[in-house]
Design an enzyme around this catalytic site. Structure first.
Site, PDB file in Angstrom:
ATOM      1  N   SER A  33     -71.278 120.322  10.811  1.00  0.00           N
ATOM      2  CA  SER A  33     -71.333 120.134   9.356  1.00  0.00           C
ATOM      3  C   SER A  33     -72.715 119.732   8.896  1.00  0.00           C
ATOM      4  O   SER A  33     -73.065 119.955   7.739  1.00  0.00           O
ATOM      5  CB  SER A  33     -70.368 119.024   8.930  1.00  0.00           C
ATOM      6  OG  SER A  33     -69.084 119.529   8.750  1.00  0.00           O
ATOM      7  N   ASP A  47     -67.627 121.176  -0.863  1.00  0.00           N
ATOM      8  CA  ASP A  47     -67.301 120.069   0.031  1.00  0.00           C
ATOM      9  C   ASP A  47     -66.350 119.101  -0.664  1.00  0.00           C
ATOM     10  O   ASP A  47     -65.595 119.507  -1.556  1.00  0.00           O
ATOM     11  CB  ASP A  47     -68.620 119.381   0.456  1.00  0.00           C
ATOM     12  CG  ASP A  47     -68.567 118.897   1.890  1.00  0.00           C
ATOM     13  OD1 ASP A  47     -67.768 117.981   2.143  1.00  0.00           O
ATOM     14  OD2 ASP A  47     -69.313 119.424   2.735  1.00  0.00           O
ATOM     15  N   HIS A 102     -68.320 113.102   3.003  1.00  0.00           N
ATOM     16  CA  HIS A 102     -68.862 114.281   3.697  1.00  0.00           C
ATOM     17  C   HIS A 102     -69.796 115.084   2.794  1.00  0.00           C
ATOM     18  O   HIS A 102     -70.898 115.468   3.191  1.00  0.00           O
ATOM     19  CB  HIS A 102     -67.669 115.132   4.163  1.00  0.00           C
ATOM     20  CG  HIS A 102     -67.997 116.203   5.136  1.00  0.00           C
ATOM     21  ND1 HIS A 102     -68.320 117.479   4.747  1.00  0.00           N
ATOM     22  CD2 HIS A 102     -68.026 116.204   6.498  1.00  0.00           C
ATOM     23  CE1 HIS A 102     -68.538 118.226   5.826  1.00  0.00           C
ATOM     24  NE2 HIS A 102     -68.372 117.487   6.898  1.00  0.00           N
TER      25      HIS A 102
END
Ligand SMILES: [Ca+2]
Ligand SMILES: [Ca+2]
Ligand SMILES: [Ca+2]
Length: 625
Positions: free
Chosen positions: A441, A182, A249
């Site tokens: 996600s 990520d 994220h």
């Protein structure tokens, strides 16, 4: 018919030869380990039927309990000491010289035993004491139901994954590493500091990396913001990437998997207790396949260029990333390699968020566990993509309230940072109903977390077995009970095969959203109960090959079909199989032969447990049944 008799005689000969069940210990024993196991006897078990324990005076009860425990000694291979009675036909037994998992596996093979499980030490609180788990932030800015997605499913929230139930069976193991491929992870977040390993930064491109160098050993997230000027600069590297604050994220994904639980702080991760390996492959405006593929390889321990080897290889890779398109050869090759022994890593990937279009890469690659996002009510959430390549579905976060300023009701609460560009040193936060986390996600790390819990219980599972376990135990999709809100009377349609146009909320089918809604408790329970039988089955198959080469000659092809684990011998067109996945007590545990001299219908030759005789009594007659 002659063959039947002959086969049976041969099969019984397996028993008389005294095959010893030599299951591998689950952990290297240093000095005399202590085993504690809860063992439950079957209703018709001779040792239990003799005398109901509750009807006897205390002293007699102790004697009787010890007699019952001792009846299992030959199967245990060590003397057992009786402990407390647990249920109507279950009790604790203890032994020294082996660990609880090994003892449980041995006892589970006894024909009188319904189940045997390690008697593990648990925390006092089944519900973690993390304040955000139950209710969300006290100021009312959070989802009113806290980490709703990890609780038991309810009428209102049927898609909740029941991690609570799984936690009563297993704790996330620090020996299971989950790689988060990520944007990097902020290792100083108070709910992540204990779980996060050093990892690596594989972002090669300087602009994308945003940390002043190429690949480096610092996998923390420097931020991935895009300014208005960058977005509008035709000659710059970020033209039309979209103006955005930093996403954090990777930190959000990491929290859903591994946020520390029972620390009185923040939230609880789905598989809290496992370790998080940050593998930075995304930066400003995403990342390149070349870095993602190199990161996948490095994560499992494969060599990558001149990078130092990964000292903590991952069994689960979380890829909350993707793009439209078919799975290409580069991904196929890499995924094949990392799923194969000795790496045995499972890849979990997000379907994508392009509003009901075809699932993208890498979620559509063979072997990958692709994840569709669900609403709290179990229907496909509007943003989620879907398709036949998907394996399973999990909550992706949804708001119900869509008016500006009104709180989002069902986001996926997780870890983040307040910083809009670089991380703020004292800026650790948890997302809430106004600073929301939604997307496939975030459905993906829920599935990766459940996979890590299953592996914590049974680390020997292959990626294929793990996926089968998750799918077999998933709950069916609802086909009613959702609506489009008070202002939209349009009924929620069934999902259709993606055709290039958007499709918002729709009712899932197994053809388009995977096997069902993931259920952490059911998956862990299934793995805990069934796999010892499979381990024993493979030992039986090895034994049969070695001892009965005339029936089972030459090289075999291993496989699974329906309830069977089997081996097929092409040179004699013969199958030898053990039923390991049936819920019927009659066939669970059954050994079958088929083909060649045995005919065209499966021939039952006995229970697997009948062929397992402890070394100490190797010449004893088989048990009458
Ligand atoms: Ca770098
Ligand atoms: Ca770096
Ligand atoms: Ca916590």
């Amino acid at each position: 018919m002659r063959w039947h008799t002959n086969a049976l005689a041969r099969a019984l000969a397996l028993t008389s030869l005294g095959w010893s069940l030599a299951l591998p210990a689950r952990a290297a024993a240093t000095e005399a380990p202590m085993a504690r196991v809860i063992v439950a006897f079957k209703a018709d078990a001779a040792a239990w039927r003799a005398q109901p324990l509750s009807a006897t005076p205390r002293a007699d009860a102790r004697t009787l309990a010890q007699r019952r425990a001792s009846a299992l000694d030959p199967r245990a291979g060590v003397p057992l000491t009786a402990g407390r009675q647990v249920g109507a036909r279950s009790m604790v037994v203890r032994a020294t010289g082996l660990d609880s998992a090994t003892l449980a596996t041995r006892l589970a093979a006894h024909p009188d035993v319904a189940y045997a499980v390690p008697d593990q030490r648990r925390r006092a609180l089944a519900v973690p004491n993390d304040p955000l788990f139950a209710t969300g932030p006290a100021d009312g800015s959070g989802p009113a139901v806290g980490q709703w997605y990890l609780r038991a499913p309810s009428g209102e929230r049927p898609s909740a994954v029941h991690a609570l139930g799984a936690w009563s069976l297993v704790s996330g193991s620090p020996s299971i590493v989950v790689a988060v491929l990520d944007t990097g992870v902020l290792p100083n977040h108070p709910d992540l500091a204990a779980a996060v390993l050093p990892g690596y930064d594989l972002v090669d491109d300087l602009d994308t990396g945003n940390d002043g160098d190429g690949r480096d050993a610092d996998a923390s997230d420097p931020g991935d913001w895009i300014t208005l000027a960058e977005d509008g600069d035709r000659r710059g590297p970020f033209y039309q990437c979209g103006v955005a604050d930093s996403s954090w994220h990777g930190t959000q994904v990491a929290g859903i998997i591994g946020a520390t639980a029972n620390d009185g702080v923040g939230m609880a991760g789905t598989a809290h207790g496992v370790r998080i390996l940050p593998v930075r492959v995304l930066g400003k405006c995403g990342g390149y396949d070349s870095d993602i593929l190199a990161g996948m390889r490095w994560a499992v321990g494969l060599p990558v260029d001149d990078l130092p080897p990964n000292p903590a290889p991952a069994r689960v890779l979380n890829l909350s990333l993707g793009a439209p398109g078919l799975c290409n050869a580069a991904y196929r090759t890499t995924i094949d390699e990392i799923m194969a022994p000795p790496y045995n890593a499972v890849v979990v990937a997000a379907a994508g968020n392009s509003t009901g279009h075809m699932v993208g890469t890498p979620a559509n690659c063979p072997g990958v566990i692709g994840v569709v996002g669900l609403r709290h009510s179990g229907s496909k959430v509007g943003f989620s993509d879907l398709g036949s390549a998907i394996s399973i579905a999990a909550p992706g976060g949804n708001c119900v309230n869509i008016d500006p300023g009104s709180p989002c009701l069902y986001p996926i609460l997780t870890t983040a940072n307040r910083g809009t560009r670089g991380p703020e040193a004292a800026g650790s936060i948890w997302t809430d109903s106004t600073n929301i986390t939604v997307g496939t996600s975030f459905a993906t790390p829920i599935v990766a977390g459940v996979a890590a819990l299953v592996l914590s219980a049974r680390p020997e599972l292959t990626p294929q077995e793990l996926r089968t376990t998750l799918q077999r135990t998933a709950r069916p999709f609802p086909t009613s009970g959702s609506d489009n809100g008070p202002d939209d009377p349009t009924p929620v349609p069934m999902c259709r095969v993606p055709d290039g146009s958007d499709q918002l909320q729709c009712y899932c089918s197994t053809a388009l959203c995977g096997a069902g809604m993931i259920d952490a408790a059911a998956a862990v329970l299934d793995a805990t109960q069934r796999v010892p039988l499979k381990v024993a089955a493979s030992q039986l198959l090895d034994f049969a090959e070695a001892q009965f080469a005339d029936y089972f000659p030459g090289a075999a092809v291993s496989g699974e079909a329906g309830p069977f684990v089997y081996r097929y011998y092409p040179s004699s067109d013969t199958y030898l199989g053990v039923a390991v996945q049936s819920d019927s007590e009659l066939v669970l545990n059954g050994v079958y032969v088929l083909g060649g001299p045995f005919g065209t219908t499966p021939l039952f030759v006995g229970l697997l447990s009948d062929f397992i005789t402890p070394r100490a009594t190797s010449l004893a007659a088989p048990r009458a049944r």
